[in-house]
Design a protein around this motif. Structure first.
Motif, PDB file in Angstrom:
ATOM      1  N   ARG A  84    -105.558  52.309  54.019  1.00  0.00           N
ATOM      2  CA  ARG A  84    -106.101  50.482  54.169  1.00  0.00           C
ATOM      3  C   ARG A  84    -105.145  50.008  55.209  1.00  0.00           C
ATOM      4  NH1 ARG A  84    -109.699  51.284  52.403  1.00  0.00           N
ATOM      5  NH2 ARG A  84    -111.016  51.269  50.316  1.00  0.00           N
ATOM      6  N   LEU A  85    -104.435  50.487  56.428  1.00  0.00           N
ATOM      7  CA  LEU A  85    -104.092  49.459  57.342  1.00  0.00           C
ATOM      8  C   LEU A  85    -104.956  49.164  57.770  1.00  0.00           C
ATOM      9  CD1 LEU A  85    -100.553  51.733  57.919  1.00  0.00           C
ATOM     10  CD2 LEU A  85    -100.748  49.319  56.796  1.00  0.00           C
ATOM     11  N   MET A  86    -105.266  48.275  59.083  1.00  0.00           N
ATOM     12  CA  MET A  86    -105.752  47.548  59.812  1.00  0.00           C
ATOM     13  C   MET A  86    -106.150  47.856  60.922  1.00  0.00           C
ATOM     14  SD  MET A  86    -107.871  46.055  58.952  1.00  0.00           S
ATOM     15  CE  MET A  86    -108.797  45.320  57.091  1.00  0.00           C
ATOM     16  N   THR A  87    -105.747  49.361  61.095  1.00  0.00           N
ATOM     17  CA  THR A  87    -106.043  50.314  62.393  1.00  0.00           C
ATOM     18  C   THR A  87    -107.161  49.532  63.854  1.00  0.00           C
ATOM     19  OG1 THR A  87    -106.783  52.225  61.666  1.00  0.00           O
ATOM     20  CG2 THR A  87    -104.372  52.056  61.684  1.00  0.00           C
ATOM     21  N   LYS A  88    -106.691  50.732  64.891  1.00  0.00           N
ATOM     22  CA  LYS A  88    -108.367  50.091  65.054  1.00  0.00           C
ATOM     23  C   LYS A  88    -109.378  50.784  65.375  1.00  0.00           C
ATOM     24  CE  LYS A  88    -106.907  48.290  69.449  1.00  0.00           C
ATOM     25  NZ  LYS A  88    -105.880  49.158  71.061  1.00  0.00           N
ATOM     26  N   ASP A  89    -109.578  51.715  64.833  1.00  0.00           N
ATOM     27  CA  ASP A  89    -110.541  51.998  64.171  1.00  0.00           C
ATOM     28  C   ASP A  89    -111.596  50.990  62.986  1.00  0.00           C
ATOM     29  OD1 ASP A  89    -109.191  52.915  62.374  1.00  0.00           O
ATOM     30  OD2 ASP A  89    -110.391  54.390  61.898  1.00  0.00           O
ATOM     31  N   ARG A  90    -110.941  51.066  62.375  1.00  0.00           N
ATOM     32  CA  ARG A  90    -111.083  50.053  61.587  1.00  0.00           C
ATOM     33  C   ARG A  90    -111.698  48.803  61.914  1.00  0.00           C
ATOM     34  NH1 ARG A  90    -107.847  48.543  56.250  1.00  0.00           N
ATOM     35  NH2 ARG A  90    -110.077  48.553  55.445  1.00  0.00           N
ATOM     36  N   LEU A  91    -111.072  48.636  62.976  1.00  0.00           N
ATOM     37  CA  LEU A  91    -111.239  46.593  63.525  1.00  0.00           C
ATOM     38  C   LEU A  91    -112.303  46.774  64.040  1.00  0.00           C
ATOM     39  CD1 LEU A  91    -107.571  45.574  64.717  1.00  0.00           C
ATOM     40  CD2 LEU A  91    -109.053  44.389  62.458  1.00  0.00           C
ATOM     41  N   LEU A  92    -112.625  48.140  65.138  1.00  0.00           N
ATOM     42  CA  LEU A  92    -113.759  48.342  65.969  1.00  0.00           C
ATOM     43  C   LEU A  92    -115.099  47.839  64.613  1.00  0.00           C
ATOM     44  CD1 LEU A  92    -115.226  49.123  68.332  1.00  0.00           C
ATOM     45  CD2 LEU A  92    -114.640  51.413  67.756  1.00  0.00           C
ATOM     46  N   ARG A  93    -115.251  49.182  63.692  1.00  0.00           N
ATOM     47  CA  ARG A  93    -115.787  48.855  62.667  1.00  0.00           C
ATOM     48  C   ARG A  93    -116.318  47.571  62.047  1.00  0.00           C
ATOM     49  NH1 ARG A  93    -114.329  52.317  57.862  1.00  0.00           N
ATOM     50  NH2 ARG A  93    -113.142  53.188  58.989  1.00  0.00           N
ATOM     51  N   PHE A  94    -115.439  46.798  61.836  1.00  0.00           N
ATOM     52  CA  PHE A  94    -115.748  45.604  61.270  1.00  0.00           C
ATOM     53  C   PHE A  94    -116.117  44.807  62.297  1.00  0.00           C
ATOM     54  CE2 PHE A  94    -112.159  46.574  57.951  1.00  0.00           C
ATOM     55  CZ  PHE A  94    -112.656  47.513  57.429  1.00  0.00           C
ATOM     56  N   GLY A  95    -116.006  45.338  63.826  1.00  0.00           N
ATOM     57  CA  GLY A  95    -116.746  44.365  64.567  1.00  0.00           C
ATOM     58  C   GLY A  95    -115.732  43.306  65.067  1.00  0.00           C
ATOM     59  N   VAL A  96    -114.040  43.018  64.544  1.00  0.00           N
ATOM     60  CA  VAL A  96    -113.425  42.729  65.449  1.00  0.00           C
ATOM     61  C   VAL A  96    -112.636  42.643  67.058  1.00  0.00           C
ATOM     62  CG1 VAL A  96    -111.108  41.444  64.979  1.00  0.00           C
ATOM     63  CG2 VAL A  96    -112.937  42.178  62.978  1.00  0.00           C
ATOM     64  N   ILE A  97    -113.015  44.084  67.093  1.00  0.00           N
ATOM     65  CA  ILE A  97    -112.429  44.652  68.149  1.00  0.00           C
ATOM     66  C   ILE A  97    -113.836  45.407  68.981  1.00  0.00           C
ATOM     67  CG2 ILE A  97    -110.157  44.580  68.558  1.00  0.00           C
ATOM     68  CD1 ILE A  97    -110.226  47.190  67.376  1.00  0.00           C
ATOM     69  N   GLN A  98    -113.843  45.350  70.523  1.00  0.00           N
ATOM     70  CA  GLN A  98    -114.874  46.424  71.711  1.00  0.00           C
ATOM     71  C   GLN A  98    -113.808  48.300  71.345  1.00  0.00           C
ATOM     72  OE1 GLN A  98    -117.286  45.182  71.442  1.00  0.00           O
ATOM     73  NE2 GLN A  98    -116.629  43.085  70.350  1.00  0.00           N
ATOM     74  N   ASP A  99    -112.539  47.657  71.900  1.00  0.00           N
ATOM     75  CA  ASP A  99    -111.738  49.191  71.929  1.00  0.00           C
ATOM     76  C   ASP A  99    -111.076  49.853  70.577  1.00  0.00           C
ATOM     77  OD1 ASP A  99    -110.580  51.225  73.091  1.00  0.00           O
ATOM     78  OD2 ASP A  99    -110.198  50.087  75.480  1.00  0.00           O
TER      79      ASP A  99
END
Ligand SMILES: [Zn+2]
Length: 220
Positions: A84-99
């Motif tokens: 549940r840490l906000m790693t970049k794969d999760r942020l990408l899934r949530f649409g927060v980042i693109q890469d």
């Protein structure tokens, strides 16, 4: 019923001191001895445990809440073991980042396993820590390994777990520093910091005197 008892009554059933007209169990029954089906002498902690009911214990519980861990290390470890840490794969899934490329190596996707264990930076930190502790750590899923690790010395196990939780916390900090300020500390610096945390905690707990009677010590 006096005011304190009324508050206890309401808190037990509603979680607040607001007045309730009805409750599932009579107050007298709640205060009855446990052997006769009551809760015994009522305290908030007893009432809370009772309301929680019988829930299955999770095997990682002693690792995450090891009493030698710093609370902030336990919290980040608790999030990490659940993914549940906000790693970049999760942020990408949530649409927060693109890469979702890892900022520490600029090579692989940053997920929990990569960020905590497989990234070159993290891997070097773990190697230094394992050498110091004198244990062989798996390449990934080190937290899960702690849960099933059999160690004859309970004190050694608690210290190793405290060091591992401290490392996970510091890796998360290093990752955030790299992501926000584009700076990555040297693995040796991160390791030294973890080492100093564990050693200072050990002095507070007077581990050093216990080590006089033990064959294992990360201080040797
Ligand atoms: Zn990486």
């Amino acid at each position: 019923m006096d005011r304190i008892e009324l508050i206890c009554w309401n808190y037990l059933w509603s979680g607040s001191e607001d007045f309730l007209k009805t409750s599932p169990v009579a107050w007298n029954k709640v205060c009855t001895d446990k052997k006769t089906g009551g809760l015994g002498r009522y305290t908030i902690s007893v009432g809370y445990s009772w309301l929680q009911g019988d829930q299955a214990k999770v095997p990682c519980h002693p690792v995450i809440w090891n009493r030698l861990n710093l609370p902030k290390h336990s919290f980040i470890g608790w999030l990490a073991i659940q993914g549940r840490l906000m790693t970049k794969d999760r942020l990408l899934r949530f649409g927060v980042i693109q890469d979702s490329t890892c900022d520490m190596c600029m090579d692989q996707t940053e997920d929990h396993s990569h960020m905590l264990y497989q990234c070159r930076f993290s891997s070097q930190c773990w190697t230094l820590l394992a050498d110091w502790l004198g244990v062989v750590l798996p390449g990934t899923r080190i937290l899960e390994w702690c849960c099933s690790w059999r160690c004859r010395s309970l004190m050694k196990k608690k210290i190793v777990i405290a060091a591992i939780l401290a490392m996970i916390y510091q890796l998360w900090l290093a990752r955030n520093l790299c992501r926000v300020e584009c700076q990555l500390p040297l693995p040796a610096y991160v390791f030294k910091f973890v080492q100093s945390i564990v050693q200072s905690k050990g002095q507070n707990w007077k581990w050093t005197s216990k080590y006089q009677r033990m064959s294992w010590s990360p201080w040797m």
